[in-house]
Write a protein that holds these residues in place. Structure first.
Motif, PDB file in Angstrom:
ATOM      1  N   LYS A   1       5.764 141.013   8.034  1.00  0.00           N
ATOM      2  CA  LYS A   1       4.883 141.856   9.324  1.00  0.00           C
ATOM      3  C   LYS A   1       4.085 142.979   8.938  1.00  0.00           C
ATOM      4  CE  LYS A   1       9.538 142.400  11.168  1.00  0.00           C
ATOM      5  NZ  LYS A   1      10.891 143.617  11.095  1.00  0.00           N
ATOM      6  N   VAL A   2       4.161 142.626   7.484  1.00  0.00           N
ATOM      7  CA  VAL A   2       2.689 143.083   7.093  1.00  0.00           C
ATOM      8  C   VAL A   2       2.196 142.815   5.768  1.00  0.00           C
ATOM      9  CG1 VAL A   2       4.397 145.171   5.361  1.00  0.00           C
ATOM     10  CG2 VAL A   2       1.740 145.906   6.238  1.00  0.00           C
ATOM     11  N   SER A   3       0.557 142.540   4.852  1.00  0.00           N
ATOM     12  CA  SER A   3      -0.187 142.146   4.044  1.00  0.00           C
ATOM     13  C   SER A   3      -0.020 142.821   2.834  1.00  0.00           C
ATOM     14  CB  SER A   3      -1.035 141.766   4.700  1.00  0.00           C
ATOM     15  OG  SER A   3      -2.236 142.809   4.415  1.00  0.00           O
ATOM     16  N   PRO A   4       0.470 142.811   1.792  1.00  0.00           N
ATOM     17  CA  PRO A   4      -0.500 143.571   0.420  1.00  0.00           C
ATOM     18  C   PRO A   4      -1.624 144.902   1.375  1.00  0.00           C
ATOM     19  CG  PRO A   4       0.387 142.398   0.028  1.00  0.00           C
ATOM     20  CD  PRO A   4       0.443 141.121   1.007  1.00  0.00           C
ATOM     21  N   SER A   5      -2.382 143.667   1.364  1.00  0.00           N
ATOM     22  CA  SER A   5      -3.758 144.274   1.604  1.00  0.00           C
ATOM     23  C   SER A   5      -4.027 145.292   2.637  1.00  0.00           C
ATOM     24  CB  SER A   5      -5.212 143.135   2.288  1.00  0.00           C
ATOM     25  OG  SER A   5      -4.185 142.513   3.810  1.00  0.00           O
ATOM     26  N   THR A   6      -3.065 145.477   3.745  1.00  0.00           N
ATOM     27  CA  THR A   6      -2.867 146.521   4.197  1.00  0.00           C
ATOM     28  C   THR A   6      -2.044 147.738   3.953  1.00  0.00           C
ATOM     29  OG1 THR A   6      -2.818 145.158   6.418  1.00  0.00           O
ATOM     30  CG2 THR A   6      -1.645 147.554   6.555  1.00  0.00           C
ATOM     31  N   LEU A   7      -0.901 147.425   2.533  1.00  0.00           N
ATOM     32  CA  LEU A   7      -0.342 148.323   2.032  1.00  0.00           C
ATOM     33  C   LEU A   7      -2.028 148.918   1.326  1.00  0.00           C
ATOM     34  CD1 LEU A   7       2.633 146.862   0.907  1.00  0.00           C
ATOM     35  CD2 LEU A   7       2.584 148.063   3.528  1.00  0.00           C
ATOM     36  N   GLU A   8      -2.674 148.264   0.423  1.00  0.00           N
ATOM     37  CA  GLU A   8      -3.473 148.696  -0.403  1.00  0.00           C
ATOM     38  C   GLU A   8      -4.732 149.635   0.415  1.00  0.00           C
ATOM     39  OE1 GLU A   8      -6.418 147.020  -3.638  1.00  0.00           O
ATOM     40  OE2 GLU A   8      -5.463 145.904  -2.804  1.00  0.00           O
ATOM     41  N   SER A   9      -5.160 149.086   1.937  1.00  0.00           N
ATOM     42  CA  SER A   9      -6.117 149.950   2.127  1.00  0.00           C
ATOM     43  C   SER A   9      -5.831 151.412   3.067  1.00  0.00           C
ATOM     44  CB  SER A   9      -5.805 148.980   4.083  1.00  0.00           C
ATOM     45  OG  SER A   9      -7.004 148.028   3.707  1.00  0.00           O
ATOM     46  N   GLU A  10      -4.317 151.591   2.951  1.00  0.00           N
ATOM     47  CA  GLU A  10      -3.110 152.691   3.137  1.00  0.00           C
ATOM     48  C   GLU A  10      -3.391 153.386   2.624  1.00  0.00           C
ATOM     49  OE1 GLU A  10      -1.591 155.628   5.541  1.00  0.00           O
ATOM     50  OE2 GLU A  10      -2.740 153.622   6.155  1.00  0.00           O
TER      51      GLU A  10
END
Length: 65
Positions: A49-58
């Motif tokens: 559902k979510v990638s590490p890059s999305t987490l880092e971007s947030e």
């Protein structure tokens, strides 16, 4: 479930609940743990559902990293 650990320079400047709420608002985030002595944010998430890059971007968008 996967786990990703980020090193933060924001501890002491940002409310910890704000960090947790920001990450919990992302679909797929299951748990957020903060360790202010190690300056780390550990996120448990569903990688379908979510990638590490999305987490880092947030985290970067909110100046947590």
């Amino acid at each position: 479930m996967k786990v990703k650990k980020f090193v933060s320079q924001s501890f002491g400047r940002v409310d910890e609940n704000y960090i947790k709420n920001s990450l919990h608002s992302i679909e797929g985030v299951k748990a957020v743990r903060l360790d202010d002595s190690a300056n780390t944010i550990t996120v448990e998430y569903d990688d379908s559902k979510v990638s590490p890059s999305t987490l880092e971007s947030e985290l970067k968008k909110n100046n947590f990293l």
